[in-house]
Design a protein around this motif. Sequence first.
Motif, PDB file in Angstrom:
ATOM      1  N   GLN A 185      67.735  64.038  68.887  1.00 17.40           N
ATOM      2  CA  GLN A 185      68.435  64.785  67.918  1.00 17.40           C
ATOM      3  C   GLN A 185      69.848  64.483  67.645  1.00 17.40           C
ATOM      4  N   LEU A 186      70.285  63.627  68.548  1.00 13.39           N
ATOM      5  CA  LEU A 186      71.747  63.103  68.389  1.00 13.39           C
ATOM      6  C   LEU A 186      71.723  62.073  67.249  1.00 13.39           C
ATOM      7  N   LEU A 216      71.688  78.726  83.051  1.00 12.55           N
ATOM      8  CA  LEU A 216      70.993  77.447  82.721  1.00 12.55           C
ATOM      9  C   LEU A 216      70.699  77.136  81.445  1.00 12.55           C
ATOM     10  N   GLN A 217      70.928  77.842  80.480  1.00 15.55           N
ATOM     11  CA  GLN A 217      70.474  77.498  79.016  1.00 15.55           C
ATOM     12  C   GLN A 217      69.458  76.517  78.786  1.00 15.55           C
ATOM     13  N   ALA A 218      68.453  77.064  79.506  1.00 16.00           N
ATOM     14  CA  ALA A 218      67.131  76.134  79.210  1.00 16.00           C
ATOM     15  C   ALA A 218      66.293  76.508  77.929  1.00 16.00           C
ATOM     16  N   PRO A 219      66.575  75.883  77.076  1.00 16.75           N
ATOM     17  CA  PRO A 219      65.727  76.246  75.770  1.00 16.75           C
ATOM     18  C   PRO A 219      64.305  76.281  75.773  1.00 16.75           C
ATOM     19  N   ARG A 220      63.647  77.324  74.907  1.00 12.35           N
ATOM     20  CA  ARG A 220      62.237  77.494  74.993  1.00 12.35           C
ATOM     21  C   ARG A 220      61.830  76.231  74.189  1.00 12.35           C
ATOM     22  N   ALA A 221      60.590  75.523  74.350  1.00 16.73           N
ATOM     23  CA  ALA A 221      60.307  74.456  73.550  1.00 16.73           C
ATOM     24  C   ALA A 221      59.896  74.602  72.313  1.00 16.73           C
ATOM     25  N   SER A 222      59.969  75.963  71.837  1.00 14.23           N
ATOM     26  CA  SER A 222      59.464  76.259  70.498  1.00 14.23           C
ATOM     27  C   SER A 222      60.679  76.207  69.659  1.00 14.23           C
ATOM     28  N   SER A 223      61.851  76.339  70.215  1.00 15.17           N
ATOM     29  CA  SER A 223      62.931  76.321  69.503  1.00 15.17           C
ATOM     30  C   SER A 223      63.714  74.725  69.190  1.00 15.17           C
ATOM     31  N   LEU A 224      63.016  73.742  69.621  1.00 18.47           N
ATOM     32  CA  LEU A 224      63.268  72.463  69.384  1.00 18.47           C
ATOM     33  C   LEU A 224      62.466  72.038  68.398  1.00 18.47           C
ATOM     34  N   ARG A 225      61.340  72.937  68.065  1.00 20.51           N
ATOM     35  CA  ARG A 225      60.412  72.303  66.878  1.00 20.51           C
ATOM     36  C   ARG A 225      61.020  72.184  65.699  1.00 20.51           C
ATOM     37  N   HIS A 226      61.830  73.018  65.219  1.00 20.08           N
ATOM     38  CA  HIS A 226      62.591  73.367  63.942  1.00 20.08           C
ATOM     39  C   HIS A 226      63.942  73.753  64.176  1.00 20.08           C
ATOM     40  N   PRO A 240      77.088  66.568  75.860  1.00 19.50           N
ATOM     41  CA  PRO A 240      76.212  67.860  76.091  1.00 19.50           C
ATOM     42  C   PRO A 240      74.911  67.336  76.888  1.00 19.50           C
ATOM     43  N   LEU A 241      74.465  66.289  76.708  1.00 17.16           N
ATOM     44  CA  LEU A 241      73.263  65.587  77.608  1.00 17.16           C
ATOM     45  C   LEU A 241      73.718  65.560  79.096  1.00 17.16           C
ATOM     46  N   TYR A 242      74.882  65.081  79.260  1.00 13.86           N
ATOM     47  CA  TYR A 242      75.301  65.070  80.693  1.00 13.86           C
ATOM     48  C   TYR A 242      75.258  66.566  81.456  1.00 13.86           C
ATOM     49  N   MET A 255      68.776  52.746  68.303  1.00 13.33           N
ATOM     50  CA  MET A 255      69.478  53.327  67.199  1.00 13.33           C
ATOM     51  C   MET A 255      70.632  54.091  67.999  1.00 13.33           C
ATOM     52  N   LEU A 256      70.801  54.728  69.038  1.00 12.28           N
ATOM     53  CA  LEU A 256      71.666  55.425  69.656  1.00 12.28           C
ATOM     54  C   LEU A 256      72.899  54.338  69.991  1.00 12.28           C
ATOM     55  N   LEU A 257      72.444  53.187  70.383  1.00 16.91           N
ATOM     56  CA  LEU A 257      73.880  52.414  70.612  1.00 16.91           C
ATOM     57  C   LEU A 257      74.139  51.598  69.515  1.00 16.91           C
ATOM     58  N   ALA A 258      73.826  52.136  68.474  1.00 14.35           N
ATOM     59  CA  ALA A 258      74.356  51.733  67.038  1.00 14.35           C
ATOM     60  C   ALA A 258      75.583  52.576  66.589  1.00 14.35           C
ATOM     61  N   LEU A 259      75.522  53.830  67.312  1.00 16.65           N
ATOM     62  CA  LEU A 259      76.290  54.856  66.791  1.00 16.65           C
ATOM     63  C   LEU A 259      77.793  54.599  67.367  1.00 16.65           C
ATOM     64  N   PRO A 260      78.761  54.715  66.634  1.00 14.53           N
ATOM     65  CA  PRO A 260      80.232  54.511  67.056  1.00 14.53           C
ATOM     66  C   PRO A 260      80.688  55.572  67.913  1.00 14.53           C
ATOM     67  N   ASP A 261      80.318  56.637  68.154  1.00 11.72           N
ATOM     68  CA  ASP A 261      80.787  57.447  68.907  1.00 11.72           C
ATOM     69  C   ASP A 261      79.680  58.145  69.880  1.00 11.72           C
ATOM     70  N   LEU A 262      79.149  57.298  70.611  1.00 15.50           N
ATOM     71  CA  LEU A 262      78.020  57.658  71.538  1.00 15.50           C
ATOM     72  C   LEU A 262      78.425  58.343  72.652  1.00 15.50           C
ATOM     73  N   ALA A 263      79.408  57.866  73.214  1.00 16.20           N
ATOM     74  CA  ALA A 263      79.972  58.577  74.649  1.00 16.20           C
ATOM     75  C   ALA A 263      80.268  60.161  74.344  1.00 16.20           C
ATOM     76  N   GLN A 264      80.933  60.303  73.210  1.00 17.77           N
ATOM     77  CA  GLN A 264      81.354  61.616  73.025  1.00 17.77           C
ATOM     78  C   GLN A 264      79.987  62.492  72.675  1.00 17.77           C
ATOM     79  N   ARG A 265      79.048  61.818  71.832  1.00 15.32           N
ATOM     80  CA  ARG A 265      77.572  62.590  71.756  1.00 15.32           C
ATOM     81  C   ARG A 265      76.863  62.900  72.883  1.00 15.32           C
ATOM     82  N   LEU A 266      77.057  62.122  73.709  1.00 13.01           N
ATOM     83  CA  LEU A 266      76.211  62.210  75.174  1.00 13.01           C
ATOM     84  C   LEU A 266      76.771  63.104  76.064  1.00 13.01           C
TER      85      LEU A 266
END
Length: 252
Positions: free
Chosen positions: A165-166, A14-24, A132-134, A119-130
Amino acid sequence: MLSLNASQDAPADLQAPRASSLRHPHAGARTEVDRVYDDIFDAVMDRRLLPGAKLTEATLCSVFDCTRATVRAALAQLAHDKIVLIEPNRGAFVWQPQAKETRDVFAMRRALECTVVDMLLALPDLAQRLEPLYAMVGRERQAFECGDRISWIRLSNAFHVELAQLLDNDVLTDILHSLCARSSLIIAYYDTPGQSACSYFEHQDILDKLAQGDAAGAKSAMQHHLHDCEERMGEPDKAPAADPWLAFSVKR
């Protein structure tokens, strides 16, 4: 010797990241204070340590096999981040949010996360960046459907931070991470059994609108999602707190 082992970590698939891993995410070597901070922080974010639980210095020293100075430094940092409340002559307790704080936190999240959408919608490659979120939303759904509550909580929280983070803006990510952490405390405090948010389909809707370049739709979906998160909360749980040290797996 006692050591704290987060045995309730998410299954690897499931690759569920611990919350602390997202701090820094790009931080270097962790100090002893970081270790104590992170493990307490994760127990709170996973809702293994609930609002109001007392954090006794002597017990923390034993659990973490560290000095009292290390524990005090970690608690002071947690207090600064509004995860812990330190009361003179009483000790440290997991933060219990007030009604105004709840309103303020969710108002700020709605404003900030709609800015993230713009801000995300201003990125030219947003579909590709999304992409991992899917995949993350897919794991979130899997965790919910198989009853893995901790993985589900972790993935649900991580979605918002990793979306920010994207943009590769560390200041924005730090602010949003802090707001998400305080939201987790608020939800834990007001959580009504059986009424928790089934958020993965709302996350999916946000991603779909972003992928379509639909600014108004994406912001509306984000606003609706966060408003629903706030509205789903009931009354604070007044039941006696369980032994907070059951939040940790302690091995000799």
